[in-house]
Design a protein around this motif. Structure first.
Motif, PDB file in Angstrom:
ATOM      1  N   THR A  42     -13.058  37.888 -45.403  1.00 49.54           N
ATOM      2  CA  THR A  42     -12.238  38.743 -46.258  1.00 49.54           C
ATOM      3  C   THR A  42     -12.850  38.685 -47.655  1.00 49.54           C
ATOM      4  N   GLU A  43     -12.290  39.426 -48.583  1.00 49.68           N
ATOM      5  CA  GLU A  43     -12.825  39.467 -49.940  1.00 49.68           C
ATOM      6  C   GLU A  43     -12.957  38.043 -50.511  1.00 49.68           C
ATOM      7  N   THR A  78     -14.821  35.548 -49.506  1.00 53.10           N
ATOM      8  CA  THR A  78     -15.040  34.433 -48.571  1.00 53.10           C
ATOM      9  C   THR A  78     -16.410  34.559 -47.903  1.00 53.10           C
ATOM     10  N   GLY A 115     -17.819  38.325 -47.341  1.00 56.52           N
ATOM     11  CA  GLY A 115     -16.786  39.295 -47.678  1.00 56.52           C
ATOM     12  C   GLY A 115     -17.168  40.059 -48.933  1.00 56.52           C
ATOM     13  N   GLU A 116     -16.342  41.043 -49.242  1.00 58.89           N
ATOM     14  CA  GLU A 116     -16.561  41.858 -50.442  1.00 58.89           C
ATOM     15  C   GLU A 116     -16.595  40.980 -51.699  1.00 58.89           C
TER      16      GLU A 116
END
Ligand SMILES: NC(=O)c1ccc[n+]([C@@H]2O[C@H](COP(=O)([O-])OP(=O)(O)OC[C@H]3O[C@@H](n4cnc5c(N)ncnc54)[C@H](OP(=O)(O)O)[C@@H]3O)[C@@H](O)[C@H]2O)c1
Length: 314
Positions: A24-25, A27, A74-75
């Protein structure tokens, strides 16, 4: 993926298949090559963090330290990329569910740094929490060259780093350890070793330093009243990642300080990894176990006598 996990509240950790985490963002997903064990892993496995206000999400994967290869990011993550060899730590954040005793682990990017080429995965995985704790308990007392610091619990994972980092600053280190630890602790830089099984630590230290030592770093136990404050001179400092008496108790003893919550963020991990790769910091790995024996390693940490870091390899 295979992971040592607690399937549901109150259950024992087991090695079984759980869903592979998805980045996820902010990570980093790594393929774990090695995971270092820490006492906190036993606290997580026992569900104790819920009592500290940190709710769990099940299955809860055990383990916080790891070294491995970046599988996906992630992002917003631009300091590491797929294929990089890294080390890192799963910072404590609710809900508690991610861990490193698994084929894949999801780490916050803030706690992931590139692994120097000269550092193997096993050694790198032993560094994060114990190494960062050592840096941060030392920073808390600002020791000066020539001062004397008592390290209580010096024979363990954190202590082995604390002794070396203090000695490297020109600080005299009085380390606690059993007779079997004496040679190892002196090799790491301790000036004197006090056997905590041979009598009260404070009395033994006062016999060596009648005026008391300049500071105490406590790395053992949960009971603040058992911390050997009597070893420290008036005006001395106290820190620790294990039990530390509260401010009022320290003040009544003429001391200042407090407990430290270690944060193995990448700004702390990167220099430690460089020092270890350059051979300036010894990483004492006392045993290496396969994932199938990770629970046995956690049992050894709980009963004592690990004599350094235990690392699980995958
Ligand atoms: N708050 C935080 O951020 C944070 C971070 C890291 C660690 N910690 C805590 O800090 C402590 C140390 O961590 P660690 O990884 O170094 O654990 P560890 O490897 O288990 O080391 C603890 C050491 O204490 C020694 N010891 C046992 N009884 C003692 C006594 N009566 N007096 C003095 N020393 C004694 C043990 O020796 P034997 O093995 O010979 O019994 C062991 O070497 C643990 O309580 C851990 O939970 C907290």
């Amino acid at each position: 993926m295979r992971a040592l996990n607690v399937p549901a509240a109150g259950e024992q950790p087991q090695l079984s298949d759980v869903p592979t985490p998805v980045p996820t963002e902010g990570t980093v997903l790594i393929r774990v090559k090695a995971a270092g064990l820490n006492p906190i892993d036993n606290a997580v496995a026992a569900g104790m963090l819920a009592h500290w206000g940190l709710p769990y999400q099940y299955p809860t994967v055990i383990g916080r330290d790891a070294a491995g290869v970046v599988e996906a990011v992630g992002e917003g993550v631009d300091h590491v990329k797929v294929g990089d060899e890294v080390l890192g730590h799963v910072l404590l954040a609710p809900p508690i569910s991610a861990g490193t005793l698994a084929e894949y682990a999801l780490l916050p990017a803030a706690a992931v740094t590139k692994k120097p080429a000269g550092l193997d995965f096993t050694t790198a995985a032993a560094l994060p929490l114990a190494g960062a704790s050592a840096v941060q308990v030392i920073d808390a007392i600002h020791p000066q060259p020539g001062q004397t610091v008592l390290v209580n619990g010096a024979s363990g994972g954190v202590g082995s780093f604390v002794v070396q980092l203090l000695a490297a600053r020109g600080v005299k280190v009085v380390a606690t350890g059993k007779a079997r630890d004496t040679a190892r602790l002196k090799d790491l830089g301790a000036t004197q070793v006090v056997d905590h099984t041979a009598g009260p630590v404070a009395d033994q230290v006062r016999a060596l330093y009648p005026d008391g030592v300049d500071a105490l770093i406590n790395l053992h136990g949960m009971d603040p009243s058992a911390v050997p404050l009597g070893a420290v001179r008036q005006g001395g400092k106290v820190s620790g990642v294990a039990a530390v008496p509260d401010e009022a108790t320290l003040s009544a003893a003429g001391l200042t300080g407090g407990s430290v919550m270690a944060m193995p963020v990448r700004e702390v991990l990167a220099p430690l990894a460089e020092q270890a790769a350059a051979g300036k910091l010894q990483v004492v790995v006392s045993d290496v176990l396969p994932l199938e024996r990770a629970a046995e390693g956690l049992g050894r940490l709980a009963t004592g006598g690990a004599g350094g870091k235990l690392v699980v390899t995958l």
